[in-house]
Write an enzyme that holds these catalytic residues in place. Structure first.
Site, PDB file in Angstrom:
ATOM      1  N   LYS A  24       0.829  -1.216   0.000  1.00 41.66           N
ATOM      2  CA  LYS A  24       0.000   0.000   0.000  1.00 41.66           C
ATOM      3  C   LYS A  24       0.858   1.258   0.000  1.00 41.66           C
ATOM      4  O   LYS A  24       0.600   2.191  -0.771  1.00 41.66           O
ATOM      5  CB  LYS A  24      -0.900  -0.015   1.249  1.00 41.66           C
ATOM      6  CG  LYS A  24      -1.541   1.298   1.583  1.00 41.66           C
ATOM      7  CD  LYS A  24      -2.397   1.202   2.811  1.00 41.66           C
ATOM      8  CE  LYS A  24      -1.724   1.510   4.123  1.00 41.66           C
ATOM      9  NZ  LYS A  24      -1.342   2.912   4.349  1.00 41.66           N
ATOM     10  N   CYS A 119      -4.699  12.761  12.700  1.00 40.94           N
ATOM     11  CA  CYS A 119      -5.515  11.561  12.595  1.00 40.94           C
ATOM     12  C   CYS A 119      -5.398  10.814  13.903  1.00 40.94           C
ATOM     13  O   CYS A 119      -4.730  11.287  14.825  1.00 40.94           O
ATOM     14  CB  CYS A 119      -5.092  10.706  11.406  1.00 40.94           C
ATOM     15  SG  CYS A 119      -3.471  10.007  11.612  1.00 40.94           S
ATOM     16  N   ASP A 308       4.575   0.593  11.912  1.00 41.13           N
ATOM     17  CA  ASP A 308       3.385  -0.079  11.372  1.00 41.13           C
ATOM     18  C   ASP A 308       3.287  -1.550  11.805  1.00 41.13           C
ATOM     19  O   ASP A 308       2.288  -2.206  11.505  1.00 41.13           O
ATOM     20  CB  ASP A 308       3.367   0.011   9.838  1.00 41.13           C
ATOM     21  CG  ASP A 308       3.049   1.412   9.343  1.00 41.13           C
ATOM     22  OD1 ASP A 308       2.664   2.265  10.168  1.00 41.13           O
ATOM     23  OD2 ASP A 308       3.181   1.663   8.128  1.00 41.13           O
ATOM     24  N   ARG A 399      -8.872  -0.617   4.867  1.00 45.19           N
ATOM     25  CA  ARG A 399      -8.099   0.470   4.232  1.00 45.19           C
ATOM     26  C   ARG A 399      -6.740  -0.035   3.770  1.00 45.19           C
ATOM     27  O   ARG A 399      -6.164   0.486   2.820  1.00 45.19           O
ATOM     28  CB  ARG A 399      -7.849   1.602   5.242  1.00 45.19           C
ATOM     29  CG  ARG A 399      -9.032   2.455   5.519  1.00 45.19           C
ATOM     30  CD  ARG A 399      -8.665   3.543   6.497  1.00 45.19           C
ATOM     31  NE  ARG A 399      -7.663   4.439   5.900  1.00 45.19           N
ATOM     32  CZ  ARG A 399      -7.300   5.597   6.418  1.00 45.19           C
ATOM     33  NH1 ARG A 399      -7.858   6.009   7.528  1.00 45.19           N
ATOM     34  NH2 ARG A 399      -6.406   6.347   5.841  1.00 45.19           N
TER      35      ARG A 399
END
Ligand code: UD1
Length: 417
Positions: A24, A119, A308, A399
């Protein structure tokens, strides 16, 4: 209708071979960079996940035609006059939309992009991007929540980044491709996805050296051309997540067709936790070997341990035989999965940037996903928890992961949707 929750039955071992999707975080800037490419481009290994769909909608709104094909390729046609205003709803839906600023500037000399807000995982300002653009001769104006960038001519320069921001490195590197003269980005981020973006741009005619090191040199060119059949690298975060799924359940999972050159920051941590990592040709396998050992982890820019993977690693360490310390240095609010893991019986204490994870016994519960990687951590927890875990908020997971539940089910997980 898209499902909003799943139920996981804990206690099943995951074993088998699987392939992951394209990365991604490589696809997003590569798609943004096609704003600068004349003509047709085809990208291969593109998962139809939420964030990528958002970037495709962004390209469409800028007057670039796209066609997504069933073989997970995307065909892009850039032949019309580019619009240079990025719609508010797309930038606020996904921060990576800000990646269009550099390519838009380079192509049209002007870009109007909404200032992305924070965010859930942190404030995430864009000051490093903006300082870098200024060095290339860009005039910046903030008005009504938008950033207006204008530059009659982008001029190459030396850009010293105060921190190796992934997005700022990408944005500045893209803009520099069509600037006059040479740009040097010092203290650049070194993530494999940046290397993939650079390799793609080189195929389009850009002159870039030093990608993958902390000093990237870009020699500006007049124009860039569409690229045929560019295959995006496999997603290292999906690889890491599935390897943990094998190891945490006491099984053995093999990920096929990977590039082992950039997996070490993840696989080294898994080895330290007592899992057995082995490579066979282009495949990487993770197998359980008795119990999980405690490990101390600090998230850092590549080649450090990736933020991540922090949440997924934390789930693994809840079942380690001792105390692990996890330090999150990249984002200020990236422990939101902790509260939900604690509700499942995890023994975790937070002290500022540090989470202290002690040996726990997880039991199934109803839990809610708050962000993409937190979602992966909760699913992994559900795989080993005693009883059933109901995970809500799947849209966060969709997502960034393509068919994660299907892949886990193929490996032996029992998941009801
Ligand atoms: C990218 C990844 C994301 C990953 C992150 C760190 C994509 C689409 N996303 O995000 O999955 O977690 O790298 O590896 O590739 N910062 C500033 N000012 C700036 C830019 C960043 O203060 O102008 C701060 C951020 O708030 C954050 C840290 O620097 O705390 C890292 O951000 P950055 O490396 O830019 O991450 P992203 O590109 O947003």
């Amino acid at each position: 209708m898209e499902r909003t929750s799943i139920t996981i039955e804990g206690g099943n071992q995951l074993t088998g071979d699987i392939e992951v999707s394209g990365a991604k975080n490589a696809v997003l800037p590569i798609l943004a960079s096609t704003i600068m490419l004349d003509g047709e481009t085809t990208l291969l290994n593109i998962p139809p996940i939420g964030d990528i769909n958002s970037m495709v909608r962004m390209l469409n709104s800028l007057n670039i035609r796209t066609e997504y094909r069933i073989d997970e390729s995307i065909h892009i046609l850039n032949e019309k006059k580019i619009r240079h205003i990025a719609p508010y709803e797309l930038v606020t839906a996904m921060r990576a939309s800000f990646f269009v600023a550099g390519p838009l500037l380079a192509k049209t000399g002007f870009a109007k992009v909404p200032l992305p807000g924070g965010c859930s995982i942190g404030l995430r300002p864009v000051d490093i991007h903006i300082q870098g653009f200024k060095k290339l001769g860009v005039k910046i104006n903030f008005e009504h929540g938008f950033v207006e960038f204008s530059a009659f001519d982008l001029k190459g320069n030396v850009v010293d980044l105060p921190f190796p921001s992934v997005g700022a490195t990408e944005n500045i590197m893209m803009a520099a491709c069509l600037a006059k003269g040479e740009t040097v980005i010092n203290n650049a981020a070194r993530e494999p996805e940046i290397v993939d973006l650079a390799n793609f741009l080189i195929k389009a005619g850009a002159i870039i050296e030093g990608h993958g090191t902390s000093s990237i040199h870009v020699q500006g060119v007049q124009s860039l051309q569409g690229v045929k059949d560019y295959y995006v690298i496999p997603d290292r975060i999906e690889i890491g997540t599935l390897l943990i799924a094998g190891g945490i359940t006491g099984g053995s999972v093999c990920i096929k067709n990977v590039d082992k050159s950039y997996l070490a920051p993840i696989t080294d941590a898994l080895s330290k936790a007592g899992l057995v990592i082995s490579y066979e040709n282009n495949n990487v396998r993770c197998s359980a070997n008795g119990g999980i050992k405690p490990v101390d982890i600090t998230t850092e820019p590549y080649p450090g341990f990736p933020t991540d993977m922090q949440a997924q690693m934390m789930t693994l360490l809840t079942v380690a035989s001792g105390k692990s310390i996890i330090k999150e240095t990249i984002f200020e609010n990236r422990f939101m999965h902790v509260h939900e893991l604690v509700r499942m019986g995890a023994n975790i204490k937070i002290d500022g940037q540090i989470a202290i994870v002690s040996e726990s016994s997880l039991s199934g519960a109803e839990v809610k996903i708050t962000d993409l990687r937190a979602g992966a951590a909760l699913v992994l927890a559900g795989l080993i928890a005693e009883g059933h875990t109901i995970v809500y908020g799947l849209h966060h997971l969709n997502r960034g992961y393509y068919n994660l539940m299907e892949k886990l089910t193929l490996l032996g997980a029992k998941i009801v949707t």
